[in-house]
Motif scaffolding. Structure first.
Motif, PDB file in Angstrom:
ATOM      1  N   SER A  88       1.973   5.847   2.537  1.00 38.36           N
ATOM      2  CA  SER A  88       2.115   4.619   1.745  1.00 38.36           C
ATOM      3  C   SER A  88       3.544   4.402   1.267  1.00 38.36           C
ATOM      4  CB  SER A  88       1.186   4.676   0.531  1.00 38.36           C
ATOM      5  OG  SER A  88       1.670   5.607  -0.423  1.00 38.36           O
ATOM      6  N   ALA A 134      -4.303   1.118   1.854  1.00 33.85           N
ATOM      7  CA  ALA A 134      -2.918   0.699   1.599  1.00 33.85           C
ATOM      8  C   ALA A 134      -2.831  -0.091   0.295  1.00 33.85           C
ATOM      9  CB  ALA A 134      -2.393  -0.124   2.773  1.00 33.85           C
ATOM     10  N   TRP A 146      -6.635   5.622   8.057  1.00 35.43           N
ATOM     11  CA  TRP A 146      -5.814   4.756   7.201  1.00 35.43           C
ATOM     12  C   TRP A 146      -6.233   3.305   7.424  1.00 35.43           C
ATOM     13  CZ3 TRP A 146      -2.851   5.154   3.118  1.00 35.43           C
ATOM     14  CH2 TRP A 146      -1.945   4.136   2.806  1.00 35.43           C
ATOM     15  N   TYR A 170      -1.759  10.623   2.806  1.00 37.71           N
ATOM     16  CA  TYR A 170      -1.753   9.167   2.758  1.00 37.71           C
ATOM     17  C   TYR A 170      -0.769   8.636   1.720  1.00 37.71           C
ATOM     18  CZ  TYR A 170      -5.756   8.875   5.918  1.00 37.71           C
ATOM     19  OH  TYR A 170      -6.582   8.946   7.010  1.00 37.71           O
TER      20      TYR A 170
END
Length: 259
Positions: free
Chosen positions: A74, A44, A39, A70
């Protein structure tokens, strides 16, 4: 008959078992290993823009699993993406998406060209935002085609693709076995797989020429034809439209005169 099963671990077993039931010698030699990228601030930022996206193209089951993990990281939810059209490279990827309650469009031919021919990717307005959930180095042709058509492409590089260390270690034994035979068969499902195979055999033309390479789609077929012309090799090529076990068995039976 020797068949080299190049599918990744976890996706190779069903085909190997089906081939062995037909009394075919199978060598399991995965040519790609997929591992999640960590990540990052870049991911992001991409996920923050995802609710404004019109289409998400998902290129593998691995891309689904990492992409969804992910997505949760987020702090987005699937209900935030209800307006989005999802495109899956093939049935296996679509099946994993369905496990998350997501319907996707699937091409008849499981390639970039196949996906580009889908109705959902035709006649798009300039500026349409398309996200790619993919691996490092994958789907460059498809993304460039859409960029050339005036689309906005959001590039989610979710995992890395590399030749498995176990296959590198196993190659000496595989080479010894292949030297003893006049020909062998194997699937090549991507350009990365082909390049890894060339690396493993170190451009050994004698060994390379023994191969019957069953490739996925027009573009990959052309890559092998171009290599053949440039290096004066004489291997055989057969184009496949998908990697389903049923199709592989059908091709083998046809080759053996049983169909």
């Amino acid at each position: 008959m020797i068949f080299i099963n190049t599918r990744p671990q976890g996706r190779a077993e069903a085909l190997s078992q089906a081939l062995q039931q037909q009394h075919i010698e199978v060598i399991d030699l995965p040519l790609l290993r997929l591992s999640a990228r960590p990540w990052s601030a870049e991911l992001a930022s991409l996920y923050a823009q995802l609710p404004n996206t019109h289409i998400i193209v998902v290129v593998s089951p691995t891309a689904v699993e990492i992409g969804m993990a992910y997505l949760a990281q987020s702090h987005l939810q699937l209900q935030d993406l209800q307006h989005i059209c999802w495109v899956a490279v093939g049935e296996k990827t679509a099946e994993v998406l369905r496990e998350y309650g997501v319907h996707s469009d699937i091409p008849q031919v499981e390639t970039s060209e196949g996906m580009l021919s889908l109705a959902s990717l035709q006649n798009l307005a300039a500026g349409t935002q398309i996200a790619f959930w993919r691996g490092e180095g994958g789907r460059q042709f498809m993304m460039q085609t859409l960029l050339d058509q005036g689309m906005q492409v959001h590039n989610f590089v979710l995992y890395q693709r590399e030749c498995p260390a176990s296959s590198v270690q196993k190659m000496a034994a595989v080479r010894s076995r292949l030297i003893q035979t006049s020909e062998f068969w194997m699937m090549i499902s991507s350009e990365a797989s082909w390049l890894n195979w060339l690396m493993l055999i170190q451009h050994d033309a004698t060994l390379l020429n023994k191969g019957h390479y069953w490739v996925l789609g027009d573009r990959l077929e052309q890559i092998l034809l171009d290599y053949q012309a440039q290096h004066h090799t004489k291997y055989k090529i057969l184009k496949l439209t998908n990697l389903k076990t049923e199709l592989i068995l059908q091709q083998i039976m046809r080759m053996q005169g049983k169909l």
